[in-house]
Motif scaffolding. Structure first.
Motif, mmCIF file in Angstrom:
data_model
loop_
_atom_site.group_PDB
_atom_site.id
_atom_site.type_symbol
_atom_site.label_atom_id
_atom_site.label_comp_id
_atom_site.label_asym_id
_atom_site.label_seq_id
_atom_site.Cartn_x
_atom_site.Cartn_y
_atom_site.Cartn_z
ATOM 1 N N GLN A 28 0.822 -1.210 0.000
ATOM 2 C CA GLN A 28 0.000 0.000 0.000
ATOM 3 C C GLN A 28 0.856 1.259 0.000
ATOM 4 O OE1 GLN A 28 -2.582 -0.623 3.386
ATOM 5 N NE2 GLN A 28 -4.085 -1.717 2.165
ATOM 6 N N ARG A 31 2.718 1.585 -3.445
ATOM 7 C CA ARG A 31 1.793 1.954 -4.536
ATOM 8 C C ARG A 31 1.546 3.455 -4.565
ATOM 9 N NH1 ARG A 31 -2.923 -2.640 -4.375
ATOM 10 N NH2 ARG A 31 -1.797 -4.153 -5.630
ATOM 11 N N ARG A 32 1.598 4.078 -3.387
ATOM 12 C CA ARG A 32 1.408 5.530 -3.303
ATOM 13 C C ARG A 32 2.717 6.289 -3.504
ATOM 14 N NH1 ARG A 32 -2.162 3.886 1.126
ATOM 15 N NH2 ARG A 32 -0.451 4.262 2.574
ATOM 16 N N GLU A 34 5.397 6.149 -1.588
ATOM 17 C CA GLU A 34 5.877 6.640 -0.298
ATOM 18 C C GLU A 34 7.012 5.756 0.223
ATOM 19 O OE1 GLU A 34 2.441 6.579 2.244
ATOM 20 O OE2 GLU A 34 1.388 8.070 1.038
#
Length: 108
Positions: A28, A31-32, A34
């Motif tokens: 997660q 995917r962003r 970060e």
């Protein structure tokens, strides 16, 4: 026991259930776009210290599970791990919240 491989040089064993939760949180975040640090305690055979790696979208990550079945995911634990990953300390393994019910979580 599953294995987390980072950039082909760092390999660490985790219980399949822990590894499944880590995979969801790491995926997660990446995917962003970060990047963040991930720290774990080393096995006593390695000196009982700790290791930190910098996870970023271009890192080579491999999650190798011992078992063939997907472990049940605990939403409260995913949230606690995500909270840690979003902190200045970065991701580290927090205990699974007591009294929380494990159940399959959709992650896509």
């Amino acid at each position: 026991m599953g294995r987390f491989n980072y950039d082909g040089s760092v390999k660490v064993d985790f219980d399949d259930r822990v590894l499944a939760h880590l995979q969801v949180v790491i995926t997660q975040k990446l995917r962003r776009g970060e990047p963040f640090p991930f720290t774990w305690r080393n096995d006593a055979s390695l000196g009982d210290g700790r290791t930190t790696v910098w996870l970023h979208p271009n890192a080579s990550l491999v999650y190798k599970y011992h078992g063939s079945r997907q472990p049940a995911l605990n939403r409260a634990w995913l949230e606690a791990l995500t909270h840690a990953a979003n902190s200045t300390a970065g991701l580290y393994i927090v205990p699974e919240p007591e009294g929380s019910v494990a159940g399959e979580v959709m992650t896509g």
